[in-house]
Motif scaffolding. Sequence first.
Motif, PDB file in Angstrom:
ATOM      1  N   ILE A  77       0.833  -1.210   0.000  1.00  0.00           N
ATOM      2  CA  ILE A  77       0.000   0.000   0.000  1.00  0.00           C
ATOM      3  C   ILE A  77       0.862   1.253   0.000  1.00  0.00           C
ATOM      4  N   PHE A  78       1.875   1.283   0.865  1.00  0.00           N
ATOM      5  CA  PHE A  78       2.722   2.471   1.005  1.00  0.00           C
ATOM      6  C   PHE A  78       3.521   2.747  -0.261  1.00  0.00           C
ATOM      7  N   VAL A  79       4.087   1.703  -0.877  1.00  0.00           N
ATOM      8  CA  VAL A  79       4.867   1.898  -2.108  1.00  0.00           C
ATOM      9  C   VAL A  79       3.958   2.368  -3.240  1.00  0.00           C
ATOM     10  N   SER A  80       2.773   1.782  -3.356  1.00  0.00           N
ATOM     11  CA  SER A  80       1.834   2.219  -4.393  1.00  0.00           C
ATOM     12  C   SER A  80       1.453   3.682  -4.202  1.00  0.00           C
ATOM     13  N   TYR A  81       1.234   4.083  -2.951  1.00  0.00           N
ATOM     14  CA  TYR A  81       0.878   5.470  -2.660  1.00  0.00           C
ATOM     15  C   TYR A  81       2.041   6.418  -2.980  1.00  0.00           C
ATOM     16  N   ARG A 112      -6.030   6.536  -5.316  1.00  0.00           N
ATOM     17  CA  ARG A 112      -7.380   5.997  -5.141  1.00  0.00           C
ATOM     18  C   ARG A 112      -7.371   4.917  -4.051  1.00  0.00           C
ATOM     19  N   ILE A 113      -8.164   5.133  -3.027  1.00  0.00           N
ATOM     20  CA  ILE A 113      -8.202   4.253  -1.850  1.00  0.00           C
ATOM     21  C   ILE A 113      -8.598   2.822  -2.239  1.00  0.00           C
ATOM     22  N   PHE A 114      -9.571   2.678  -3.130  1.00  0.00           N
ATOM     23  CA  PHE A 114     -10.022   1.348  -3.518  1.00  0.00           C
ATOM     24  C   PHE A 114      -8.876   0.520  -4.096  1.00  0.00           C
ATOM     25  N   VAL A 138      -4.598  -3.630  -3.857  1.00  0.00           N
ATOM     26  CA  VAL A 138      -3.192  -4.047  -3.915  1.00  0.00           C
ATOM     27  C   VAL A 138      -2.745  -4.574  -2.556  1.00  0.00           C
ATOM     28  N   GLY A 139      -3.190  -3.926  -1.482  1.00  0.00           N
ATOM     29  CA  GLY A 139      -2.812  -4.339  -0.139  1.00  0.00           C
ATOM     30  C   GLY A 139      -3.388  -5.678   0.276  1.00  0.00           C
ATOM     31  N   ILE A 140      -4.420  -6.140  -0.410  1.00  0.00           N
ATOM     32  CA  ILE A 140      -5.014  -7.439  -0.087  1.00  0.00           C
ATOM     33  C   ILE A 140      -4.570  -8.508  -1.094  1.00  0.00           C
ATOM     34  N   ILE A 141      -4.651  -8.200  -2.384  1.00  0.00           N
ATOM     35  CA  ILE A 141      -4.379  -9.209  -3.406  1.00  0.00           C
ATOM     36  C   ILE A 141      -2.893  -9.583  -3.467  1.00  0.00           C
TER      37      ILE A 141
END
Length: 168
Positions: free
Chosen positions: A120-124, A130-132, A137-140
């Motif tokens: 999540i942090f790297v994607s952000y 976008r939160i969704f 990404v943080g789950i899959i």
Amino acid sequence: MKNVQKQKRANKSLPFFFRDEFKVSFVIIFISVALLITTFTFDIVPPILNRGIQPATFPKALLVLIIAMTLLIYYLATKNPWKVQKKLPKSFFLTLSSFVIFLVISKTLDFFLAISVLSIFVSYCWGEKRIFYLLLVGIIFPVIVFIFFETILGLRFPPGIITNIYYS
């Protein structure tokens, strides 16, 4: 006259082995090939002790993937040259700091949770707002890593909050 000579040399392209793209790709591929050669010296584990794949198979596959991706990046860099930057972007340092956060979370709380927070942090940091999609990404991604380690490699995640729930 000197200005004309400098201008002519500036317009002349350098041979491929002097370009930054080639230098970076060459170093990565050289190190990967050297490491790949050392994986052929690994011992074969007897089938009774082997859980999942042989220990030498995973590093070989990973190094071949690194070499293939480096060749792809080099090819793309020749089509679209890298832009020169004076200093590293802020997102680079944020990503680097996220690995420290990953280490802390994985050692204290849970490895699965640490992979989720890291993704999540790297994607952000690299631009996804976008939160969704961040939650997706943080789950899959951690689930895919978990399944890969459990089924293909036959390895268990270290104990933690979420993994204790799964293993019990």
